[in-house]
Design a protein around this motif. Structure first.
Motif, PDB file in Angstrom:
ATOM      1  N   ASP A  66       0.824  -1.332   0.027  1.00 56.57           N
ATOM      2  CA  ASP A  66      -0.083  -0.268   0.141  1.00 56.57           C
ATOM      3  C   ASP A  66       0.781   1.372   0.084  1.00 56.57           C
ATOM      4  O   ASP A  66       1.542   1.506   0.806  1.00 56.57           O
ATOM      5  CB  ASP A  66      -0.923  -0.099   1.365  1.00 56.57           C
ATOM      6  N   VAL A  68       0.254   4.267   0.858  1.00 58.56           N
ATOM      7  CA  VAL A  68       0.037   5.058   1.781  1.00 58.56           C
ATOM      8  C   VAL A  68       0.883   4.720   3.039  1.00 58.56           C
ATOM      9  O   VAL A  68       1.746   5.339   3.875  1.00 58.56           O
ATOM     10  CB  VAL A  68      -1.356   4.937   2.277  1.00 58.56           C
ATOM     11  N   LEU A  69       0.946   3.156   3.363  1.00 52.24           N
ATOM     12  CA  LEU A  69       1.488   2.680   4.340  1.00 52.24           C
ATOM     13  C   LEU A  69       3.208   3.019   4.116  1.00 52.24           C
ATOM     14  O   LEU A  69       4.170   3.064   4.967  1.00 52.24           O
ATOM     15  CB  LEU A  69       1.478   1.089   4.530  1.00 52.24           C
ATOM     16  N   TYR A  72       4.155   6.656   5.086  1.00 50.09           N
ATOM     17  CA  TYR A  72       4.140   6.662   6.592  1.00 50.09           C
ATOM     18  C   TYR A  72       5.514   6.036   6.786  1.00 50.09           C
ATOM     19  O   TYR A  72       6.365   6.713   7.938  1.00 50.09           O
ATOM     20  CB  TYR A  72       3.185   5.915   7.352  1.00 50.09           C
ATOM     21  N   SER A  73       6.003   4.979   6.314  1.00 51.20           N
ATOM     22  CA  SER A  73       7.254   4.365   6.688  1.00 51.20           C
ATOM     23  C   SER A  73       8.477   5.114   6.146  1.00 51.20           C
ATOM     24  O   SER A  73       9.408   5.461   6.892  1.00 51.20           O
ATOM     25  CB  SER A  73       7.442   3.037   5.908  1.00 51.20           C
ATOM     26  N   TYR A  76       8.965   8.264   8.162  1.00 49.04           N
ATOM     27  CA  TYR A  76       9.416   7.962   9.596  1.00 49.04           C
ATOM     28  C   TYR A  76      11.032   7.560   9.469  1.00 49.04           C
ATOM     29  O   TYR A  76      11.642   8.168  10.207  1.00 49.04           O
ATOM     30  CB  TYR A  76       8.884   6.671  10.120  1.00 49.04           C
ATOM     31  N   VAL A  77      11.400   6.868   8.429  1.00 52.71           N
ATOM     32  CA  VAL A  77      13.003   6.486   8.688  1.00 52.71           C
ATOM     33  C   VAL A  77      13.776   7.485   7.753  1.00 52.71           C
ATOM     34  O   VAL A  77      14.819   7.635   8.361  1.00 52.71           O
ATOM     35  CB  VAL A  77      12.896   5.021   7.636  1.00 52.71           C
ATOM     36  N   VAL A  87      10.551  -2.612   4.601  1.00 50.05           N
ATOM     37  CA  VAL A  87       8.941  -2.769   4.199  1.00 50.05           C
ATOM     38  C   VAL A  87       8.969  -4.121   3.390  1.00 50.05           C
ATOM     39  O   VAL A  87       7.968  -4.287   3.001  1.00 50.05           O
ATOM     40  CB  VAL A  87       8.408  -1.611   4.120  1.00 50.05           C
TER      41      VAL A  87
ATOM     42  N   LEU B 143       4.479   0.278  12.704  1.00 50.48           N
ATOM     43  CA  LEU B 143       4.827   0.881  11.374  1.00 50.48           C
ATOM     44  C   LEU B 143       5.459  -0.412  10.544  1.00 50.48           C
ATOM     45  O   LEU B 143       6.120  -1.195  11.158  1.00 50.48           O
ATOM     46  CB  LEU B 143       5.861   2.097  11.446  1.00 50.48           C
ATOM     47  N   PRO B 144       5.154  -0.591   9.220  1.00 47.45           N
ATOM     48  CA  PRO B 144       5.760  -1.755   8.494  1.00 47.45           C
ATOM     49  C   PRO B 144       7.176  -1.795   8.476  1.00 47.45           C
ATOM     50  O   PRO B 144       7.778  -2.851   8.264  1.00 47.45           O
ATOM     51  CB  PRO B 144       5.104  -1.637   7.095  1.00 47.45           C
ATOM     52  N   VAL B 145       7.843  -0.680   9.133  1.00 46.43           N
ATOM     53  CA  VAL B 145       9.325  -0.724   8.999  1.00 46.43           C
ATOM     54  C   VAL B 145       9.863  -1.629  10.160  1.00 46.43           C
ATOM     55  O   VAL B 145      11.036  -2.031  10.325  1.00 46.43           O
ATOM     56  CB  VAL B 145      10.144   0.673   9.148  1.00 46.43           C
ATOM     57  N   ARG B 147      10.219  -4.646  11.995  1.00 48.09           N
ATOM     58  CA  ARG B 147      10.254  -6.033  11.902  1.00 48.09           C
ATOM     59  C   ARG B 147      11.504  -6.614  12.853  1.00 48.09           C
ATOM     60  O   ARG B 147      12.735  -6.688  12.297  1.00 48.09           O
ATOM     61  CB  ARG B 147      10.507  -6.614  10.490  1.00 48.09           C
ATOM     62  N   ILE B 266      16.117   1.001  13.498  1.00 50.44           N
ATOM     63  CA  ILE B 266      16.231   2.290  12.743  1.00 50.44           C
ATOM     64  C   ILE B 266      17.799   2.863  12.782  1.00 50.44           C
ATOM     65  O   ILE B 266      18.101   3.225  14.145  1.00 50.44           O
ATOM     66  CB  ILE B 266      15.264   3.456  12.870  1.00 50.44           C
ATOM     67  N   GLU B 310      -1.799   5.669  13.335  1.00 50.78           N
ATOM     68  CA  GLU B 310      -2.374   5.905  12.066  1.00 50.78           C
ATOM     69  C   GLU B 310      -1.882   4.769  11.183  1.00 50.78           C
ATOM     70  O   GLU B 310      -3.000   4.369  10.221  1.00 50.78           O
ATOM     71  CB  GLU B 310      -1.759   7.184  11.324  1.00 50.78           C
ATOM     72  N   ARG B 314      -5.046   2.281   9.422  1.00 51.70           N
ATOM     73  CA  ARG B 314      -4.944   2.380   7.857  1.00 51.70           C
ATOM     74  C   ARG B 314      -5.098   0.929   7.486  1.00 51.70           C
ATOM     75  O   ARG B 314      -5.790   0.498   6.460  1.00 51.70           O
ATOM     76  CB  ARG B 314      -3.638   3.183   7.311  1.00 51.70           C
TER      77      ARG B 314
END
Ligand SMILES: [Zn+2]
Ligand SMILES: [Zn+2]
Lengths: 533, 336
Positions: A66, A68-69, A72-73, A76-77, A87, B143-145, B147, B266, B310, B314
């Motif tokens: 996605d 949008v996701l 966001y990621s 952030y990074v 991701v 967040l998907p980052v 993991r 990160i 968020e 989503r």
């Protein structure tokens, strides 16, 4: 691949040079061929892989998740390669290849990919790798590992690994190709030195020490020859078996920037000298003329014609099959004189000796040289062989203007008015501390002395090498292996208790940019203290 | 009963009107149910506290025995009535004694997860997914980052580094409750038998874990009185991250600073903190585990609290699951 990825991560976060060396040596010891060789090539910048553009990377990932996701990621990074590595969707176990690719396999796959199937090959590799390995793969294809390890440091690690002198590695380097199996075999004592494998290798150069207080009174003038010290770029021209290379003093191949000079290297020898511009039979160009030829990826024919490059030679290291380096200076000089006479006089000439009878005499010559591009005199002991490094005693430099130092750029600040869009105020430092543990200590600040063109170059350097920002100030990468050396001229030097360095410069200005000079060869604080008024 | 009539966000925390209690309130209230001992969830000064025995013990260690007017211990799986509302504590896998709290009333069941993780952890009871109508999930790493790698892999990096740099002390920053004990236990499970040195701030909690039957091996105080700097060469020293910034850390020989935290995923975080050896070890669920848990609870509605709400909201929307952020304030994530 995982070991390589882990190495990259550790190197980025390890600030100390010794720590980096330990990590590299340990990697070379525990990882097998060809992976360790490809890792070495990636670090030294000798691995050629067709680049993938960031936009393509973004497309690949948003086809798989996605957007949008992803947004966001990425917000952030803040780093695209890192975000994508994190991701990238994991394939379900039944679809995931049961073998994670090795670095060697990754390099093979990427190097054999055509331009059009590059993205597909990359996606397949990312599918088969874990997070850390994905990050390393993306770094390989987007260029620029940015891990704070220079080629020189990597070579030092090889030297430590094989317990040999780094000069031996530098001398071999240009004859070797990734993945360097024969080099590692030699370093591990499993094979002979791959010495004669290649032609036109770099020979580590001999360097001089500055003349310091009372040095001369211990020396006998008759033991030394003097030459003018030309304010150009030290180069080594090597031509053997049809291979021609022009090296910088650190062994970087700079042939590409001086095709006019390389064209004239129709001989079989290795020469040491100064790169200058102009026609040596008529006039030698100034340093700012020479600047027109430096730091350019390619040189237009117009510039080449206006500022032709030539080499003013002062030593000969190899002639045909014979290694002349063990011979005394006076012998090499004779061979050099005879040899230069056979070369194209527009491209090669001899740096003349400057005869003198006593030190007084030489001091007068030093302070009023016959040409503006002379910055002093060199003293060379007549009986000295050509030795790699900076042995104390055989070679001295005695500069005309004592009030210049080579310092390293540490911080840059935005200018004012017309210059407010450039980083134009520079804080520079020199080395202090024990050998091997040197630290830079700021010694002054300058904001003039450079041309507009140079300002643009420094500004770009600052932007590309920022490590931290505080308001309008950026701190730039400056360590033993990375950074920009500035030659700083000044009117005088005072003691100061306000400065950490203990010295304050009067009217410092940037007199030259020394793109060619390794940071570790910048001056030390002791040199400045010796100049205190 | 509508879910929002059973639990609703108030300034003091998540409030249950029919039961007249709060879950993990951030300010003193007459009746509190506490999921686990981290200081942002477990605060002193409430009238009555209901929590697992281990959480009560930990609160006692941290705040003193009189941290609340009265206390009551909840056993895992046992249903307790609070003003006619059924309340059950289930293991959350976050730290020793940590619980999810299931609130069941008028045909509606809501599970408040507190903080939770899904990975096996020898220092905590394993998480149990509970079927419910509404699942209130934390989103610390939402967040998907995020993991998390296997913790054994991260500990392997630490142990290899002690072999690569036998002359340097390895300072491992880890929060005092949960993370520190887990890291020490992982070091033991990796076969490392040398003494592990601990900062004074960890002593009480490490003793408590050992008294609860969690073997942490030979622990020694990281003090240099009577010893030389060289004593810590190659040693592993565990302490709270805050201690590594101050004078305390300077006593060790050429230290390598390591930090055990999910944030170490990160790179910029590690760089900014001057961390040389990041260890990605988290006591929270990573992104994939958050999603997996949401699906396993079968909840038709997800409420998201403290963290990066968020992205999780989503994702739920994309799956056709109703979701909203609760915007509770006061949870600072002590534990990671
Ligand atoms: Zn929390
Ligand atoms: Zn917690």
């Amino acid at each position: 691949m995982n070991r390589f990825a882990e190495l990259l991560d550790r190197l980025v976060l390890t600030p100390a040079r010794n720590g980096k060396l330990t990590l590299l040596v340990d990697y070379f010891r525990t990882v097998e061929d060809p992976d360790r060789g490809y890792a070495l090539a990636a670090i030294t910048g000798d691995l050629s892989i067709a680049a993938i553009k960031p936009a393509m990377l973004r497309t690949l990932v948003t086809e798989r998740m996605d957007p949008v996701l992803f947004g966001y990621s990425y917000d952030y990074v803040g780093d695209l390669a890192e975000t994508v590595s994190l991701v990238w969707p994991e394939l379900p176990p039944e679809r995931k290849p049961n073998h994670a690719p090795t670095l060697g396999e990754v390099v093979d796959a990427l190097q054999s990919a055509s331009r059009s199937d590059g993205p597909t090959v990359l996606a397949r590799l990312l599918d088969s790798a874990g997070i850390e390995a994905r990050f390393a793969i993306i770094k390989l294809v987007t260029g620029g590992l940015r891990i704070g390890v220079s080629a020189r440091l990597a070579k030092q690690a090889l030297a430590d690994f094989g317990k040999v002198d780094v000069a031996e590695i530098e001398e071999l380097w240009h004859g070797l190709k990734p993945p360097y199996n024969e080099l590692f075999a030699w370093l591990e004592g499993k094979a002979p030195k791959p010495e004669k494998a290649a032609k036109a290798l770099f020979r580590p150069v001999m360097l001089s020490n500055p003349v310091e207080d009372r040095d001369l009174e211990k020396l006998e003038p008759a033991d030394y020859a003097a030459e003018w010290k030309w304010d150009g770029i030290r180069v080594q021209a090597v031509s053997e078996g049809g291979i021609r290379r022009l090296y910088s003093r650190t062994g970087d191949d700079v042939s590409g920037a001086f095709p006019d000079l390389v064209d004239a290297m129709d001989f079989s020898a290795a020469l040491d000298g100064e790169l200058l511009v102009g026609d040596p039979r008529e006039a030698t160009g100034t340093f700012s003329d020479l600047q027109q030829r430096l730091n350019r990826k390619s040189v237009s024919p117009k510039i080449r014609e206006k500022f032709p490059a030539f080499m003013r030679c002062y030593d000969i290291l190899q002639l045909g099959e014979e290694d002349l380096r063990p011979l005394p200076f006076i012998e090499r000089r004779k061979r050099l004189e005879a040899f230069i006479a056979t070369l194209d006089p527009r491209r090669f000439d001899l740096s003349p000796l400057a005869p003198f009878t006593n030190w007084e005499d030489l001091n007068r010559m030093r302070t009023s040289p016959p040409h503006p591009i002379i910055e002093g005199v060199m003293l060379k002991r007549l009986d000295s062989p050509y030795l790699a490094g900076r042995p104390k005693g055989p070679w001295f430099k005695w500069k005309r203007d004592p009030h210049t130092v080579d310092a390293v750029l540490m911080y840059a600040q935005r200018g004012h008015g017309k210059r407010s869009s450039f980083y134009s105020d520079y804080t520079f430092g020199v080395w202090q501390g024990a050998l091997g543990e040197e630290e830079l200590v700021p010694v002054g600040k300058a904001y003039f002395g450079f041309t507009d063109e140079e300002l643009k170059q420094i500004d770009k350097f600052v932007r590309d090498n920022t490590i931290e920002r505080f308001g309008p100030v950026r701190s730039v990468r400056a360590d033993r292996d990375n950074g920009l050396v500035l030659e700083v001229a000044f009117e005088g030097l005072n003691r100061s208790t306000r400065h950490k360095s203990g010295v304050a410069m009067r009217f410092p200005r940037i007199s030259r940019l020394r793109w060619d000079k390794p940071t570790i060869e910048a001056d030390r604080i002791e040199t400045l203290r010796a100049m205190l008024d | 009963m509508r879910p929002r009539d059973l639990l609703c966000p108030k300034p003091a925390g998540l409030y249950c009107p029919p039961g007249d209690f709060y879950i993990d309130p951030v300010r003193p209230v007459p009746r509190a149910l506490v999921t686990h001992g981290h200081s942002d969830h477990a605060r002193a000064g409430h009238g009555a506290v209901l929590a697992t025995q281990q959480t009560l013990d930990i609160m006692g260690l941290r705040y003193g025995e009189d941290f609340a007017g009265s206390t009551q211990a909840a056993a895992f799986g046992e249903t307790i009535q609070v003003n006619g509302v059924d309340v059950t504590f289930h293991p959350a896998g976050h730290v020793l004694g940590s619980a999810q709290i299931c609130v069941d009333h008028g045909g509606t069941r809501i599970v408040a997860s507190g903080d939770y993780k899904r990975r096996p952890d020898a220092t905590s009871q394993p998480f149990e997914p509970i079927r419910c109508d509404v699942f209130i999930t934390e989103a610390t790493f939402g967040l998907p980052v995020f993991r998390h790698p296997p913790d054994t892999h991260e500990i392997g990096k630490l142990i290899r580094s002690t072999e690569q740099f036998p002359e340097r002390a390895h300072l491992v920053g880890a929060y005092a409750l949960g993370k520190a004990q887990r890291v020490i236990r992982l070091i033991r499970d990796a076969g490392y038998e040398r003494p592990v040195f601990i900062h004074g701030a960890l002593a009480k909690l490490c003793d408590y874990y050992q008294s609860e039957g969690i073997d942490l091996g030979d622990l020694r105080p990281a003090t240099v009185e009577g010893g030389a700097k060289g004593d810590f060469a190659g040693a592993i020293v565990v302490g709270p991250p805050s201690a590594f910034a101050d004078r305390w850390a300077r006593r060790f020989p050429d230290p390598i600073s390591a930090f055990a935290s999910g944030w170490m995923r990160i790179r910029q975080r590690a760089k900014q903190g001057g961390v040389e050896l990041p260890l990605i070890i988290s006591d929270h669920s990573d992104w994939d585990e958050l999603l997996e848990t949401i699906v396993e609870t079968g909840a038709s509605e997800i409420w998201v609290t403290h963290g990066r709400e968020e992205a999780l909201v989503r994702w739920c929307e994309l799956q056709g699951i109703a979701a909203k952020a609760l915007h509770l304030v006061g949870y600072e994530d002590e534990g990671d």
